[in-house]
Structure formats: C-alpha cells, structure tokens
Design a protein around this motif. Sequence first.
Motif, PDB file in Angstrom:
ATOM      1  N   ASN A  43     -76.309  19.804-102.639  1.00  0.00           N
ATOM      2  CA  ASN A  43     -77.055  19.114-101.784  1.00  0.00           C
ATOM      3  C   ASN A  43     -77.881  18.184-102.015  1.00  0.00           C
ATOM      4  OD1 ASN A  43     -76.312  19.818 -98.933  1.00  0.00           O
ATOM      5  ND2 ASN A  43     -75.866  21.736-100.459  1.00  0.00           N
ATOM      6  N   LEU A  44     -78.890  18.908-103.439  1.00  0.00           N
ATOM      7  CA  LEU A  44     -79.182  17.200-103.876  1.00  0.00           C
ATOM      8  C   LEU A  44     -78.864  16.273-104.576  1.00  0.00           C
ATOM      9  CD1 LEU A  44     -82.478  17.008-105.266  1.00  0.00           C
ATOM     10  CD2 LEU A  44     -82.262  18.611-106.567  1.00  0.00           C
ATOM     11  N   ALA A  45     -78.243  16.094-105.110  1.00  0.00           N
ATOM     12  CA  ALA A  45     -77.514  15.803-106.236  1.00  0.00           C
ATOM     13  C   ALA A  45     -76.829  14.809-104.826  1.00  0.00           C
ATOM     14  CB  ALA A  45     -75.873  16.274-106.935  1.00  0.00           C
ATOM     15  N   ALA A  46     -76.406  14.900-103.213  1.00  0.00           N
ATOM     16  CA  ALA A  46     -75.541  14.024-102.542  1.00  0.00           C
ATOM     17  C   ALA A  46     -77.101  13.791-101.757  1.00  0.00           C
ATOM     18  CB  ALA A  46     -74.934  14.861-101.409  1.00  0.00           C
ATOM     19  N   ARG A  95     -64.660  13.504-108.491  1.00  0.00           N
ATOM     20  CA  ARG A  95     -65.963  12.977-107.596  1.00  0.00           C
ATOM     21  C   ARG A  95     -65.524  14.041-106.506  1.00  0.00           C
ATOM     22  NH1 ARG A  95     -69.077   8.713-107.483  1.00  0.00           N
ATOM     23  NH2 ARG A  95     -69.809   7.097-105.485  1.00  0.00           N
ATOM     24  N   ALA A  96     -66.956  14.474-105.575  1.00  0.00           N
ATOM     25  CA  ALA A  96     -67.338  15.538-105.161  1.00  0.00           C
ATOM     26  C   ALA A  96     -67.383  14.588-103.944  1.00  0.00           C
ATOM     27  CB  ALA A  96     -68.602  16.314-105.536  1.00  0.00           C
ATOM     28  N   PRO A  97     -67.477  14.994-102.792  1.00  0.00           N
ATOM     29  CA  PRO A  97     -67.940  14.627-101.650  1.00  0.00           C
ATOM     30  C   PRO A  97     -70.075  15.160-101.635  1.00  0.00           C
ATOM     31  CG  PRO A  97     -66.667  16.826-100.836  1.00  0.00           C
ATOM     32  CD  PRO A  97     -66.376  16.571-102.021  1.00  0.00           C
ATOM     33  N   GLY A  98     -70.668  12.863-100.876  1.00  0.00           N
ATOM     34  CA  GLY A  98     -71.030  13.177-101.153  1.00  0.00           C
ATOM     35  C   GLY A  98     -71.802  12.019-102.317  1.00  0.00           C
ATOM     36  N   GLY A  99     -71.366  11.208-102.557  1.00  0.00           N
ATOM     37  CA  GLY A  99     -71.044  10.388-103.293  1.00  0.00           C
ATOM     38  C   GLY A  99     -71.468  10.789-104.803  1.00  0.00           C
ATOM     39  N   PHE A 100     -71.713  12.451-105.428  1.00  0.00           N
ATOM     40  CA  PHE A 100     -71.676  12.377-106.933  1.00  0.00           C
ATOM     41  C   PHE A 100     -70.673  12.799-107.333  1.00  0.00           C
ATOM     42  CE2 PHE A 100     -72.434  15.990-104.643  1.00  0.00           C
ATOM     43  CZ  PHE A 100     -72.119  16.850-105.302  1.00  0.00           C
ATOM     44  N   SER A 101     -70.398  12.813-108.585  1.00  0.00           N
ATOM     45  CA  SER A 101     -69.809  13.728-109.428  1.00  0.00           C
ATOM     46  C   SER A 101     -69.790  15.314-110.004  1.00  0.00           C
ATOM     47  CB  SER A 101     -69.008  12.503-110.823  1.00  0.00           C
ATOM     48  OG  SER A 101     -68.967  11.415-110.853  1.00  0.00           O
ATOM     49  N   VAL A 102     -68.871  15.873-110.183  1.00  0.00           N
ATOM     50  CA  VAL A 102     -68.470  16.880-110.131  1.00  0.00           C
ATOM     51  C   VAL A 102     -68.416  17.247-112.303  1.00  0.00           C
ATOM     52  CG1 VAL A 102     -70.065  18.119-108.682  1.00  0.00           C
ATOM     53  CG2 VAL A 102     -66.820  17.446-109.081  1.00  0.00           C
ATOM     54  N   LEU A 103     -68.722  17.478-112.943  1.00  0.00           N
ATOM     55  CA  LEU A 103     -67.505  19.151-114.020  1.00  0.00           C
ATOM     56  C   LEU A 103     -68.117  20.243-113.684  1.00  0.00           C
ATOM     57  CD1 LEU A 103     -66.721  18.618-116.643  1.00  0.00           C
ATOM     58  CD2 LEU A 103     -68.875  17.887-117.569  1.00  0.00           C
ATOM     59  N   LEU A 104     -66.634  20.723-113.621  1.00  0.00           N
ATOM     60  CA  LEU A 104     -66.560  21.649-112.882  1.00  0.00           C
ATOM     61  C   LEU A 104     -66.009  22.626-114.094  1.00  0.00           C
ATOM     62  CD1 LEU A 104     -64.687  21.350-109.924  1.00  0.00           C
ATOM     63  CD2 LEU A 104     -66.929  22.021-109.823  1.00  0.00           C
ATOM     64  N   THR A 242     -72.552  25.372 -92.578  1.00  0.00           N
ATOM     65  CA  THR A 242     -71.813  24.036 -93.525  1.00  0.00           C
ATOM     66  C   THR A 242     -71.468  25.321 -94.842  1.00  0.00           C
ATOM     67  OG1 THR A 242     -74.399  23.761 -94.180  1.00  0.00           O
ATOM     68  CG2 THR A 242     -73.413  22.231 -92.389  1.00  0.00           C
ATOM     69  N   ILE A 243     -71.709  25.451 -95.047  1.00  0.00           N
ATOM     70  CA  ILE A 243     -72.036  27.276 -96.052  1.00  0.00           C
ATOM     71  C   ILE A 243     -70.128  27.193 -95.896  1.00  0.00           C
ATOM     72  CG2 ILE A 243     -72.234  28.555 -97.573  1.00  0.00           C
ATOM     73  CD1 ILE A 243     -74.939  27.403 -98.031  1.00  0.00           C
ATOM     74  N   MET A 244     -70.462  27.634 -94.313  1.00  0.00           N
ATOM     75  CA  MET A 244     -68.669  28.760 -94.591  1.00  0.00           C
ATOM     76  C   MET A 244     -67.625  27.633 -94.175  1.00  0.00           C
ATOM     77  SD  MET A 244     -69.414  32.389 -94.031  1.00  0.00           S
ATOM     78  CE  MET A 244     -68.500  32.362 -93.682  1.00  0.00           C
ATOM     79  N   LYS A 245     -68.400  26.851 -93.483  1.00  0.00           N
ATOM     80  CA  LYS A 245     -67.481  25.361 -93.615  1.00  0.00           C
ATOM     81  C   LYS A 245     -66.840  24.713 -95.107  1.00  0.00           C
ATOM     82  CE  LYS A 245     -68.201  24.808 -88.845  1.00  0.00           C
ATOM     83  NZ  LYS A 245     -68.401  23.460 -87.800  1.00  0.00           N
ATOM     84  N   ARG A 246     -68.035  24.851 -95.707  1.00  0.00           N
ATOM     85  CA  ARG A 246     -67.386  24.592 -97.709  1.00  0.00           C
ATOM     86  C   ARG A 246     -68.089  22.964 -97.277  1.00  0.00           C
ATOM     87  NH1 ARG A 246     -61.910  27.813-100.211  1.00  0.00           N
ATOM     88  NH2 ARG A 246     -63.366  25.959-101.338  1.00  0.00           N
ATOM     89  N   GLN A 247     -68.637  22.880 -96.712  1.00  0.00           N
ATOM     90  CA  GLN A 247     -69.515  21.528 -96.229  1.00  0.00           C
ATOM     91  C   GLN A 247     -70.651  21.566 -96.786  1.00  0.00           C
ATOM     92  OE1 GLN A 247     -69.210  21.472 -92.366  1.00  0.00           O
ATOM     93  NE2 GLN A 247     -66.994  20.289 -92.023  1.00  0.00           N
ATOM     94  N   LEU A 248     -71.100  20.173 -97.300  1.00  0.00           N
ATOM     95  CA  LEU A 248     -72.067  19.647 -97.698  1.00  0.00           C
ATOM     96  C   LEU A 248     -73.643  19.300 -96.149  1.00  0.00           C
ATOM     97  CD1 LEU A 248     -71.671  16.827-100.521  1.00  0.00           C
ATOM     98  CD2 LEU A 248     -73.111  19.173-100.614  1.00  0.00           C
ATOM     99  N   LEU A 249     -74.681  20.055 -96.458  1.00  0.00           N
ATOM    100  CA  LEU A 249     -75.373  20.562 -95.431  1.00  0.00           C
ATOM    101  C   LEU A 249     -76.482  18.596 -95.593  1.00  0.00           C
ATOM    102  CD1 LEU A 249     -77.205  22.188 -93.547  1.00  0.00           C
ATOM    103  CD2 LEU A 249     -79.112  22.437 -95.162  1.00  0.00           C
ATOM    104  N   VAL A 250     -76.606  18.032 -96.377  1.00  0.00           N
ATOM    105  CA  VAL A 250     -77.138  16.655 -96.635  1.00  0.00           C
ATOM    106  C   VAL A 250     -76.025  15.985 -95.559  1.00  0.00           C
ATOM    107  CG1 VAL A 250     -78.286  17.682 -97.917  1.00  0.00           C
ATOM    108  CG2 VAL A 250     -76.520  15.930 -98.061  1.00  0.00           C
TER     109      VAL A 250
END
Length: 278
Positions: A43-46, A95-104, A242-250
């Motif tokens: 959420n901070l990244a978003a 590309r992650a939801p929220g407009g940032f990138s991730v390396l999983l 939002t966690i249960m729905k696997r969504q970003l809070l922000v």
Amino acid sequence: MSESPSPVRVEAPSPEVPLKPLGKVMAVTSGKGGVGKTFVSANLAASLAKRGHKVLVLDADLGLANLDVVLNLYPKVTLHDVFTGKAALDDAIVRAPGGFSVLLAGSGMVEYSRLTPNVREDFLRIIGSLLPRFDMVLLDTGAGISDVVLFAVSLASEVLVVATPEPTSLTDAYATIKVLVGEQHRRIVRMVVNQTTRMGDGRAITTQLQQVLDRFVVSKPGEKVRLVHVGDIPADVAVRQTIMKRQLLVQHMPGCQAALAIAQLAAKVEDFLIGKAA
C-alpha cells in the motif's frame, strides 16, 4: 521495448566487510511475522506511485513470500527463475494494481533461505540492474534476523520497521533494531506502528523503545541510535475487508482512516528517501 539503462555495478564484499547501503532503497522489515509488513509495503508503494514516483517492490522474503497473494497476482516468472538463469529480469517484473512494479520471489525457495555466496551475488546483481530503472525500490523482507533478512536490509539506505502495539511485537522489534545497530552500525531506524487503537499510541511506543535503546544500545562509542516515528496506521475494519478480497486498501477504500495514514506515511518516505538519493 526501449533499451534498458545500464545496471549499477554493486560489488560483493567479503562477509566481514559491511555493504555500503544504496541511496534510494528502503527495507521494510519487522521483528516478527503477522504485523502487516507486506500490507504496508504494497500500500505504501501504491501511495508513492500515486505521488508520481516509479516504484518497485522486491519480495525479499525468499522462503515464505506472499506479496503475490496480497496483490492477487499469479506470476509465470519469478525471482527464482531470474536467479537460476531461466528467465530475463525484464520478464519477471510485473505491473501491480496501484501503478507500481513488483519482482515476486515465489514461495518455498528453500535453496535461498540461507545466505550462500551465490545468493549474495544474485541479490547484488538484481539490485544493481533495478536501480537505474526506478525512483524507489522497496525491499519487502522476511521477519526476524536471519542472515538472508539482514543481508537484504544491509542493501538499503533506510530501514522501516513495522510493529504492532502487542508486547511480543515490540520485544522482537527491539531485538531486530539492536542487531541492525550492532551488525550494520545503523544510527537511524524508522518505525511505523500498525493496528493502533488510540491516537498517539505509536509515538508513545516509539519513545519508550528509544529510552531502552538509549540505555542499552549504541551504534559507535558516543553515538546514540535514533528511532524515528514516521506514523501510525490505525486499526480499521476496512483493512481486513480489502485483505480478504486481495485488494489494495489505498486503491479501493482511499478515504478510510488507515488509507489516509498510509498516504501520510508515503509523503514522509518521499521526503527522506528521495532526498537521500539526490
């Protein structure tokens, strides 16, 4: 795809030589699991992306990675594939939801749960390639003080410790900070307190920990450790929803109290991390 910027060369010193932390890299870590560290990282990244920054979150919890779960992503290529040479770095950046990138990382990377010379070299190579491409890199580390966690944290110029008001969380946070000071000579550690129930709880907790650090922990002779309170994230029913729905809070509940607190945290991170990298 346009030509990628040249990677930054990051030397791999011997285990006895401390690494020089990298300017625009921040490690998000915790003393114990279950305090919301990955929730904060995502959420901070978003929030930072919303402020116009190009941000990447690297899942540095190689053994028990769960950033993909939080973001509801199903990557075909992971950090493991890059480490083993089965895929290129560009193929693993998602590309992650929220407009940032991730390396999983991919969970269950048992062979990367210990800090071998190969793991060190792989980490350094990846970080060196990422730095020219992003304004900020957040390392979502594992919890605790394993050698892999401490190595990941050593790559960052800033450390954000996530804790909750629970006594076990605070005890483990203190132990983690003590190790970071003793082994990495950290003089400043930043702290965010998650799941607070009253305004001012986090600042009071940080002050109490600072008093303990003043008595028992020094970075170098004559130098005190500074524990900086950067924010509280209040307990909020919207977080669980939002966690249960696997969504970003922000992204899905930006007006709730916890999301507003994360937005305030992002503004502070922008100030000290971008300023340090400049």
